[in-house]
Design an enzyme around this catalytic site. Structure first.
Site, mmCIF file in Angstrom:
data_model
loop_
_atom_site.group_PDB
_atom_site.id
_atom_site.type_symbol
_atom_site.label_atom_id
_atom_site.label_comp_id
_atom_site.label_asym_id
_atom_site.label_seq_id
_atom_site.Cartn_x
_atom_site.Cartn_y
_atom_site.Cartn_z
ATOM 1 N N GLY A 94 0.836 -1.205 0.000
ATOM 2 C CA GLY A 94 0.000 0.000 0.000
ATOM 3 C C GLY A 94 0.864 1.246 0.000
ATOM 4 O O GLY A 94 2.063 1.182 0.257
ATOM 5 N N GLY A 96 2.574 3.758 1.448
ATOM 6 C CA GLY A 96 3.024 4.041 2.811
ATOM 7 C C GLY A 96 3.586 5.436 2.950
ATOM 8 O O GLY A 96 3.799 5.929 4.062
ATOM 9 N N ARG A 97 3.866 6.048 1.809
ATOM 10 C CA ARG A 97 4.392 7.414 1.886
ATOM 11 C C ARG A 97 3.966 8.214 0.670
ATOM 12 O O ARG A 97 4.729 9.024 0.138
ATOM 13 C CB ARG A 97 5.907 7.385 1.990
ATOM 14 C CG ARG A 97 6.549 6.594 0.876
ATOM 15 C CD ARG A 97 7.929 7.034 0.720
ATOM 16 N NE ARG A 97 8.645 6.166 -0.187
ATOM 17 C CZ ARG A 97 9.867 6.415 -0.550
ATOM 18 N NH1 ARG A 97 10.469 7.458 -0.089
ATOM 19 N NH2 ARG A 97 10.467 5.604 -1.375
ATOM 20 N N GLY A 130 6.798 7.700 6.353
ATOM 21 C CA GLY A 130 5.946 8.286 5.319
ATOM 22 C C GLY A 130 6.611 9.406 4.536
ATOM 23 O O GLY A 130 5.984 10.059 3.717
ATOM 24 N N ARG A 180 3.965 13.278 -8.487
ATOM 25 C CA ARG A 180 4.113 12.265 -9.547
ATOM 26 C C ARG A 180 2.828 12.212 -10.375
ATOM 27 O O ARG A 180 1.727 12.219 -9.821
ATOM 28 C CB ARG A 180 4.396 10.925 -8.895
ATOM 29 C CG ARG A 180 4.488 9.794 -9.887
ATOM 30 C CD ARG A 180 5.292 8.663 -9.336
ATOM 31 N NE ARG A 180 4.556 7.835 -8.401
ATOM 32 C CZ ARG A 180 5.072 6.740 -7.826
ATOM 33 N NH1 ARG A 180 6.314 6.381 -8.102
ATOM 34 N NH2 ARG A 180 4.370 6.026 -6.994
ATOM 35 N N ARG A 187 -1.530 -1.318 -10.143
ATOM 36 C CA ARG A 187 -0.326 -2.153 -10.185
ATOM 37 C C ARG A 187 -0.719 -3.619 -10.306
ATOM 38 O O ARG A 187 -1.849 -3.989 -9.955
ATOM 39 C CB ARG A 187 0.473 -1.964 -8.889
ATOM 40 C CG ARG A 187 0.837 -0.532 -8.599
ATOM 41 C CD ARG A 187 1.000 -0.281 -7.096
ATOM 42 N NE ARG A 187 1.143 1.148 -6.806
ATOM 43 C CZ ARG A 187 2.307 1.779 -6.677
ATOM 44 N NH1 ARG A 187 3.427 1.091 -6.760
ATOM 45 N NH2 ARG A 187 2.348 3.066 -6.442
ATOM 46 N N ASP A 256 4.582 -4.914 -7.138
ATOM 47 C CA ASP A 256 3.894 -3.660 -6.793
ATOM 48 C C ASP A 256 4.437 -2.490 -7.608
ATOM 49 O O ASP A 256 3.837 -1.421 -7.624
ATOM 50 C CB ASP A 256 4.040 -3.352 -5.294
ATOM 51 C CG ASP A 256 5.489 -3.268 -4.863
ATOM 52 O OD1 ASP A 256 6.208 -4.273 -4.998
ATOM 53 O OD2 ASP A 256 5.915 -2.199 -4.399
ATOM 54 N N ASN A 257 5.551 -2.701 -8.280
ATOM 55 C CA ASN A 257 6.130 -1.627 -9.079
ATOM 56 C C ASN A 257 5.899 -1.831 -10.578
ATOM 57 O O ASN A 257 6.581 -1.238 -11.404
ATOM 58 C CB ASN A 257 7.628 -1.512 -8.786
ATOM 59 C CG ASN A 257 7.889 -1.085 -7.352
ATOM 60 O OD1 ASN A 257 7.001 -0.543 -6.693
ATOM 61 N ND2 ASN A 257 9.087 -1.334 -6.861
ATOM 62 N N ASP A 266 7.933 3.950 -10.086
ATOM 63 C CA ASP A 266 8.701 3.706 -8.862
ATOM 64 C C ASP A 266 10.196 3.645 -9.110
ATOM 65 O O ASP A 266 10.823 2.586 -9.087
ATOM 66 C CB ASP A 266 8.211 2.433 -8.153
ATOM 67 C CG ASP A 266 7.144 2.783 -7.128
ATOM 68 O OD1 ASP A 266 6.847 3.983 -6.985
ATOM 69 O OD2 ASP A 266 6.612 1.888 -6.474
HETATM 70 P P1 AMP Z 1 9.019 1.127 -2.823
HETATM 71 O O1 AMP Z 1 10.329 0.521 -2.496
HETATM 72 O O2 AMP Z 1 9.066 2.636 -2.938
HETATM 73 O O3 AMP Z 1 8.324 0.484 -3.958
HETATM 74 O O4 AMP Z 1 8.123 0.913 -1.526
HETATM 75 C C1 AMP Z 1 7.720 -0.355 -1.070
HETATM 76 C C2 AMP Z 1 6.719 -0.177 0.041
HETATM 77 O O5 AMP Z 1 7.305 0.460 1.167
HETATM 78 C C3 AMP Z 1 5.516 0.664 -0.329
HETATM 79 O O6 AMP Z 1 4.398 0.140 0.353
HETATM 80 C C4 AMP Z 1 5.901 2.023 0.214
HETATM 81 O O7 AMP Z 1 4.782 2.846 0.436
HETATM 82 C C5 AMP Z 1 6.607 1.640 1.501
HETATM 83 N N1 AMP Z 1 7.551 2.671 1.955
HETATM 84 C C6 AMP Z 1 8.743 2.991 1.408
HETATM 85 N N2 AMP Z 1 9.343 3.987 2.105
HETATM 86 C C7 AMP Z 1 8.519 4.306 3.116
HETATM 87 C C8 AMP Z 1 8.553 5.257 4.180
HETATM 88 N N3 AMP Z 1 9.581 6.104 4.358
HETATM 89 N N4 AMP Z 1 7.503 5.293 5.043
HETATM 90 C C9 AMP Z 1 6.471 4.467 4.899
HETATM 91 N N5 AMP Z 1 6.369 3.553 3.934
HETATM 92 C C10 AMP Z 1 7.376 3.466 3.031
HETATM 93 MG MG MG Z 2 6.686 0.623 -4.882
#
Ligand code: AMP
Ligand code: MG
Length: 492
Positions: A94, A96-97, A130, A180, A187, A256-257, A266
């Protein structure tokens, strides 16, 4: 909802179709306000395409929106739910940020997600803060705009705003929010989430939604869900061939990407090849090379199979039938990739049509490049301008023979040398965002608040086929050690 007074009329034209999906797919979430929002870089051309008043959006009040401090009228901020296979392990994820402000319907009728990345915690943040650091957000801005310039489907970047809120990583880093823009953020992982934790009708709503949004032409076919799969496979066979042709390494090809639209999304530890090394891995977290350059097509196929699995109950009530139909389509992925890739390689070599010897011509050149660690982009650039002496392969064993065979092949085609040159010019970028240049720009931004290098780099990579004088300085390959040791870190 936050205060919406004083918000400039920048041209918002929201129609938030995703929020009409079952509630399971999102959580209403406002972005957390920034402390001292400051605009670092802004994409005027993209703003206009989206129907925004670029000047207004860059004003103090406009920047508050880009920072998540104010919410524009018509926005319905949400965090999206999704799951995914991360390095092969299935898990709930989901946004997360990130927060989706809404969907902007542009003057040309196209619909775009407007997402703030790095705008604070959401229901899906787990242990994370986040937030995002300025460096990685600038990196995403530079690379996504370069990808767009290269003609590779991608999410885009409207702005980066620093928040004035430090983020804690190994050290304190300046925080930032990236705006973005994507044709959607659906996804493979959104489907995996629905298949794993949703009711059958929720999965069906999602699939119908994806069809309406991205593949409306399949709606009235006999089996729209099978056709959805066919189309997503075709888009990704094309996408990954473009990555390979440009020497782009995504770095985190988790499910997810991977988008349903077939756009690259991503940008974390991604990078472009300098020297041509087929097994190249840049990402510090990719210990086993799962997402190495030469693995990308295979991983795309693997990811597509995970996506296909989610659609099985919709494809046919009889599971065995559904599996057979999906496997038929998946079985053609490799062939589609190969066709796209080899057509792209022939174009890079200025070859029209398809002759029997082309395959070995391509393979031999790549082998020479690999054996001699030749710079990928610069080799094709020198060939484009008929300057074999300037390729990093000049004088190397086997290159003169290869060059003679290639020249003969070009002489034998009916198209003129000028046409062949034109084809090469449009297929071989003068410039890619080289890692040492990207790092140099980000370092100046983060350490010295000097954003000029980032802005200049973006201007240079935006039109990679222009071959302008201003681009020349960016074509230089990095010193060898610097390149060998270059690592990228996940975009946190
Ligand atoms: P990503 O590596 O950007 O594809 O992120 C993978 C997952 O980790 C996704 O659910 C993001 O929303 C979550 N995520 C990455 N960085 C953070 C962060 N600093 N705080 C909260 N969630 C994060
Ligand atoms: Mg991602």
């Amino acid at each position: 909802m936050k205060n919406t007074t004083n918000i400039p009329a920048v041209g918002w034209n929201f129609d938030n179709s995703y929020t009409r999906l079952p509630e399971k797919f999102f959580t209403k979430t406002n972005p957390e306000p920034a402390k001292t929002p400051e605009l670092i870089i802004f994409n005027e051309e993209l703003a206009e395409t989206l129907g925004f008043d670029a000047k207004q959006l860059q004003s103090e009040d406009g920047v508050k929106i880009l920072a998540g401090t104010e919410i524009p009228e018509g926005a319905e901020p949400i965090a999206q739910a999704y799951a995914g296979h991360q390095f092969g392990n299935f898990t709930m994820l989901g946004d997360g940020r990130a927060v989706l402000l809404g969907e902007q319907v542009a003057p040309n009728g196209q619909r775009f997600d407007i997402q703030l990345k790095g705008s604070g915690r959401t229901a899906y943040s787990r242990g994370g803060d986040g937030r995002a650091a300025l460096g990685p957000m600038l990196r995403e801005y530079i690379i996504s705009e370069a990808m767009h310039g290269l003609g590779i489907p991608t999410s885009r970047s409207l702005a980066v705003v620093s928040t004035g809120i430090p983020v804690v990583r190994e050290t304190f880093l300046p925080g930032a929010v990236l705006t973005r823009i994507a044709s959607s953020h659906l996804r493979f992982g959104t489907f995996q989430y629905a298949a794993q934790w949703g009711q059958p009708e929720e999965l069906k709503s999602l699939a119908d939604y994806a069809i309406d949004r991205h593949y409306p032409e399949v709606r009235d076919t006999d089996n729209p869900y099978l056709e959805l799969l066919r189309n997503v496979i075709a888009r990704h066979a094309s996408l990954v061939s473009k990555w390979q042709l440009a020497g782009f390494i995504h770095g985190v090809m988790n499910t997810d990407n991977m988008t349903i639209s077939g756009e690259t999304i991503d940008y974390g530890p991604c990078a472009f090849l300098d020297t041509y090394e087929t097994g190249r891995v840049f990402s510090s977290i990719d210990q086993y090379g799962r997402y190495a350059y030469n693995n990308q097509p295979k991983i795309t196929g693997w990811n597509l199979a995970r996506f296909a699995e989610t659609l099985l109950p919709l494809i046919d009530e009889d599971q065995a039938q559904a599996i057979e139909a999906a496997q038929d389509l998946l079985g053609d992925f490799g062939n589609q990739f190969q066709q796209n890739w080899s057509a792209g390689m022939r174009a890079k070599l200025g070859l029209f049509g398809k002759e029997e010897e082309d395959e070995s011509l391509i393979d031999e050149l790549l082998k020479l490049m690999h054996d001699h660690k030749a710079d990928y982009t610069n080799t094709f650039r020198a060939l484009t301008f008929d300057k074999p002496e300037e390729t990093p392969l000049a004088g190397k064993a086997g290159f003169a023979e290869w060059h003679a065979a290639w020249t003969l092949r070009r002489e034998e085609q009916t198209e003129s040398p000028e046409e062949s040159h034109e084809l090469m010019r449009n297929s071989n970028p003068a410039i890619i965002p080289r890692n040492h240049r990207v790092e140099e720009a980000i370092e100046a931004a983060v350490d010295d608040q000097d954003f000029s290098l980032t802005r200049k780099l973006v201007e240079a990579v935006r039109n990679p086929y222009a071959y302008s004088d201003g681009q020349l300085a960016y074509t230089e390959a990095p010193p060898e050690d610097e390149e060998r040791n270059f690592k990228t870190y996940c975009g946190t």
